[in-house]
Design a protein around this motif. Structure first.
Motif, PDB file in Angstrom:
ATOM      1  N   ASP A 135      12.879  -0.709 -25.542  1.00  0.00           N
ATOM      2  CA  ASP A 135      13.099   0.590 -25.228  1.00  0.00           C
ATOM      3  C   ASP A 135      14.146   1.580 -26.218  1.00  0.00           C
ATOM      4  O   ASP A 135      13.776   2.818 -26.418  1.00  0.00           O
ATOM      5  N   ALA A 175       9.758  -9.386 -25.233  1.00  0.00           N
ATOM      6  CA  ALA A 175       9.998  -9.338 -23.942  1.00  0.00           C
ATOM      7  C   ALA A 175       8.932  -9.918 -23.201  1.00  0.00           C
ATOM      8  O   ALA A 175       9.294 -10.495 -22.247  1.00  0.00           O
ATOM      9  N   SER A 186       8.500  -5.789 -28.247  1.00  0.00           N
ATOM     10  CA  SER A 186       7.608  -5.771 -27.432  1.00  0.00           C
ATOM     11  C   SER A 186       6.964  -7.148 -26.905  1.00  0.00           C
ATOM     12  O   SER A 186       6.742  -7.169 -25.756  1.00  0.00           O
ATOM     13  N   ASN A 236      13.715  -5.915 -22.484  1.00  0.00           N
ATOM     14  CA  ASN A 236      13.086  -4.493 -22.156  1.00  0.00           C
ATOM     15  C   ASN A 236      13.955  -3.443 -22.695  1.00  0.00           C
ATOM     16  O   ASN A 236      13.381  -2.381 -23.170  1.00  0.00           O
TER      17      ASN A 236
END
Length: 328
Positions: free
Chosen positions: A255, A280, A277, A251
């Motif tokens: 980010d 994760a 994305s 994560n």
């Protein structure tokens, strides 16, 4: 004695929270995913030793390297001290606090009173910003409440503990140098360097090769485990809630890539962000299957996790191959 005008960093991971607090004190403020990314923090290890109760699954680079990379990439001075002397170890910290400088500490979280889960983990980090005759005043992750206190005696025990990932009463401080930095260049270099390291693991239990190895090792682990519930429930908890930011640090890296793309507008970074994305989500699914394994003691969930890990190995390899070739 407490540092004047001290403002702590509020984070989820112990090393980025500690380093972030030291950086904030000298006027460097970046998000936690950005700190993790420019620290070249993404990694993977499946670690199994006879002295361990059960194997360890980790999703970042070695302890200490994250802070070292952050400081090198931002042209900051990192001063690290280690000693086998308990007296000298405290003196190293006290002198800095008295000079209004917060200090990062590496220690075993087992001895910190505010930790309700008593597991020996000597690779934990906190920042200390004050002390009195009885207590040390420290910064820990948000899971522990941020600003905490621990007895000086327990702090001494925690810092001097031996075992896996431990150091000799390690403490560190960060200060500015005359060199400035270009954050866009820092981000690009950090992404490329992290991808290079990840794609070239020195042994087969590290990086994408380590994930592939884990896909077979978890079956052996299940069959040989003396306590399936403890092993797999604890591992699931550590992967999601053990200061990793969720999804075993993926994560954070997702980010970081999102923030990096917004700054740099390099399409390969955006593609890798889209990949991470999905990656994760898949890691969160693996930890959920480990949790179910602990609850039911049924191997079918391990077999499902094994299949996902095989796919994760390939997906992470492809994502990092995108990042090693980023161009303007």
């Amino acid at each position: 004695m407490k540092i004047k005008n001290f403002k702590h960093f509020k984070g989820q991971h112990c090393e980025t929270t500690t380093t972030g607090s030291l950086l904030k004190h000298i006027g460097v403020e970046l998000s936690e995913p950005m700190l993790f990314g420019i620290g070249q923090g993404l990694g993977y290890i499946f670690w199994n030793m006879k002295i361990m109760d059960f194997p360890f699954i980790g999703g970042r680079i070695k302890p200490d390297l994250l802070t070292k990379n952050i400081c090198e990439n931002l042209n900051l001075n990192l001063e690290v001290k280690e000693t086998s002397s308990i007296k000298k170890a405290w003196q190293n910290v006290k002198e800095k606090i008295d000079d209004n400088i917060p200090v990062g500490l590496k220690l075993d979280s087992y001895y910190l009173e505010y930790f309700t889960s008593k597991i020996h983990f000597a690779g934990h980090y906190i920042a200390i910003y004050g002390y009195d005759d009885e207590f040390a005043y420290v910064v820990d992750t948000k899971q522990q409440g941020g600003l905490m206190k621990t007895s000086l005696k327990n702090l001494e025990l925690a810092r001097n503990e031996k075992g896996p990932m431990s150091s000799r009463n390690l403490s560190f401080t960060i200060s500015k140098t005359e060199k400035d930095y270009d954050l866009q260049e820092v981000i690009k270099n950090a992404i490329i360097n992290n991808a290079k390291d990840y794609l070239n693991p020195p042994i087969k239990n590290i990086g994408y090769k380590g994930i592939l190895k884990t896909s077979t090792e978890i079956k052996k682990w299940f069959n040989n485990s003396k306590n399936i519930e403890r092993d797999f429930k604890t591992t699931a908890m550590l992967m999601e809630k053990g200061g990793t930011g969720g999804a075993i640090f993926r994560n954070f890296y997702r980010d970081f890539l999102k923030e990096s793309y917004e700054r740099l507008k390099i399409e390969n970074i955006n593609k890798a962000y889209q990949e991470f994305s999905k990656i994760a989500e898949m890691w969160t699914e693996v930890s959920s299957l480990f949790e179910k394994t602990g609850e039911t003691k049924e191997i079918k969930y391990i077999n499902e996790a094994s299949e996902i890990l095989e796919k994760l190995s390939e997906k992470e390899k492809r994502a990092m191959e995108l990042l090693i070739n980023i161009k303007d």
